[in-house]
Design an enzyme around this catalytic site. Structure first.
Site, PDB file in Angstrom:
ATOM      1  CG  HIS A 171      -0.442   0.324   2.453  1.00  0.00           C
ATOM      2  ND1 HIS A 171      -0.043  -0.652   3.434  1.00  0.00           N
ATOM      3  CD2 HIS A 171      -0.012   1.406   3.072  1.00  0.00           C
ATOM      4  CE1 HIS A 171       0.553   0.038   4.442  1.00  0.00           C
ATOM      5  NE2 HIS A 171       0.357   1.111   4.551  1.00  0.00           N
ATOM      6  CG  ASP A 194       0.080  -3.776   2.957  1.00  0.00           C
ATOM      7  OD1 ASP A 194       0.327  -3.505   1.613  1.00  0.00           O
ATOM      8  OD2 ASP A 194       0.157  -3.444   3.931  1.00  0.00           O
ATOM      9  CB  SER A 232       3.355   1.776   6.144  1.00  0.00           C
ATOM     10  OG  SER A 232       2.059   1.823   6.866  1.00  0.00           O
TER      11      SER A 232
END
Length: 490
Positions: free
Chosen positions: A127, A158, A231
């Protein structure tokens, strides 16, 4: 002296508009943080019991953690048209071009990543780089910056793999997530809100954690503080080894609230190898729908405990259909692995190489049986098409054993749902509603046994002992599921 806050505020505003971490509730997720830049250190051993000094860990792994910046194109969206005669309409027509003629807007996102080999491969979250036109990687020393190429990404886990052409890159040591235990100290390095090389620490709260709408990843849950911009950064054990990729947070505010999740590095490295070799990820499939086995369902199927994965649907021509698996079977083992619950089976099947023949132990009609299924390759995820709602005819009361009234499903609705026969639940008593059955459900089987008429359905109910329960296989929209319903006196 007036504090200088305007530039910082602008920076934070710009960063928050970018690609922050995803969240399991209302907020976007996150990843972890990193520490001050420094030269790579020699390998370190585990810290003494009770020690909480992370300086050696930062010196060892910090240089291999990178800041990932992305640029996406975003055209202006058309707004609501002004009503005819509005005095502003002529102004907009003359001085404001339509949206498709306006200059393209560009948005920036931030994230983290870490170098996994000397060839310049970098792991991050899918993402973080989703829809990115440009990806830039900046090393911990903040002096070296490179354009990165997205080798491949896998949205289901992911995980994304990047590649930069650069010499003498520091490499993060890779550990084994399977060895993690709850209570173990861990640390995270990343770029929260763009503050590169920030480190935070905490403990492993749980392993093998299942999250809503996340089928394939057994997440590592920690209390390590992570925020937007983290992230893709590494989760580290006290030996300075990467054991996970920080990916999500549980939040009601958009920021850290004490719960964060990481993708196990064992899984991430397997995904990275497939992306590097083929550019995509291949997963196994059986072609079944499953649900959790509750205590009432276990009782209905005469199973000793609530375990395994209950089969609710089998695709025609699928590996499961060819192996003889039918709705109502409870899968207890897949290959050499016991299926503790329904969330474990998809990971086992997905991790099996297509073409592999696997023994599958099922619970059927009160006894164990073993079938052999040849796993096929899973297709790309597709959105299922909605099916017409089933409409019944005049209600016909069934046996008072269940406290429901049903009607036969018309032939056209049967074809739409793909069933040979079914009964639509028209009315039910409050106690039955609490048991999980809903008005509009289409009943197609009792304890895994199909029936072909209303009389056949009533006959099967009459065979159930009073005081126990029956497992009704129902179609609810596009889903199939078993609902345990108590049996009263008939």
């Amino acid at each position: 002296m007036t504090p200088r806050i305007s530039s910082t505020a602008l920076l934070l505003a710009a960063l928050l508009a970018g690609c922050g971490p995803r969240s399991t509730t209302e907020a976007p997720p996150a990843t972890a943080a990193s520490a001050p830049a420094s030269a790579p250190a020699a390998a370190i051993g585990p810290l003494p019991a009770g020690a909480n000094d992370f300086t050696a860990l930062v010196k060892k792994v910090g240089p291999a953690v990178v800041n990932v910046t992305t640029v996406q194109a975003a055209r202006a969206q058309p707004g609501q048209p002004l009503p005819p005669g509005d005095p502003l309409s002529e102004f907009f027509r003359r001085f404001m071009p339509p949206p498709d003629q306006q200059p393209e807007q560009r948005s920036q996102g931030i994230g983290s990543g870490f170098v996994i080999d000397a060839q310049g491969h970098i792991l991050t979250n899918a993402h973080v780089v989703a829809d990115a036109e440009e990806v830039t990687v900046r090393l911990a020393d903040s002096k070296r910056e490179y354009k990165a190429r997205v080798v491949g990404s896998d949205t289901l886990t992911d995980v994304a793999l990047l590649k930069v052409d650069a010499p003498n890159l520091p490499v993060a040591p890779i550990g084994h997530s399977a060895q993690l235990q709850p209570g173990e100290w861990v640390a995270a390095i990343g770029s929260p809100f763009g503050f590169a090389n920030t480190i935070t620490a905490g403990i492993v709260s749980a392993t093998q954690r299942s999250l809503p709408d996340e089928t394939y990843v057994p997440f590592i849950q920690t209390d390590v503080a992570v925020n937007p911009g983290n992230s893709g950064g590494p989760l580290l054990n006290m030996r300075g080894e990467v054991v996970g990729i920080n990916s999500q947070i549980y939040s009601r505010s958009g920021g850290y609230m004490g719960i964060s999740f990481a993708i196990p590095i064992d899984m991430a490295m397997d995904i990275a190898q497939q992306l590097r070799t083929t550019g995509h990820v291949t997963r196994g499939r059986l072609g079944i729908g499953i649900q959790e086995v509750s205590e009432p369902l276990a009782q209905s199927f005469k199973l000793d405990s609530a375990r395994g994965a209950l089969v609710t649907a089998v695709e025609p021509g699928s590996p499961a259909a060819k192996a003889g698996i039918v709705p109502g079977d409870v899968i207890l083992r897949f290959g050499e692995q016991a299926v503790a619950d329904a969330t474990a089976l998809p990971r086992m099947v997905a991790g099996t190489k297509p073409g592999t023949e696997v023994p599958v132990e099922v619970w059927r009609n009160g006894a164990s049986a073993t079938v052999r299924a040849t796993v096929a390759a899973a297709p790309n995820p597709q959105v299922a098409q909605a099916q017409p709602a089933a409409q019944g005819v005049a209600p016909k009361p069934t046996s008072v054993q269940l406290g429901i009234a049903v009607s036969e499903l018309p032939p056209a609705a049967r074809r739409a749902l793909g069933v040979e026969y079914g009964l639509v639940v028209e009315e039910l008593q409050p106690g039955v509603a609490r048991a999980g059955l809903q008005q509009g459900d289409v009943i197609v089987a009792v304890n895994g046994q199909r029936f072909g008429s209303l009389e056949d359905f009533q006959r099967r109910l009459a065979q159930a002992p009073a005081g126990g329960s029956v497992a009704l296989l129902v179609r609810r929209g596009e889903a199939s599921l078993f609902v345990p319903v108590p049996v009263g006196k008939g």
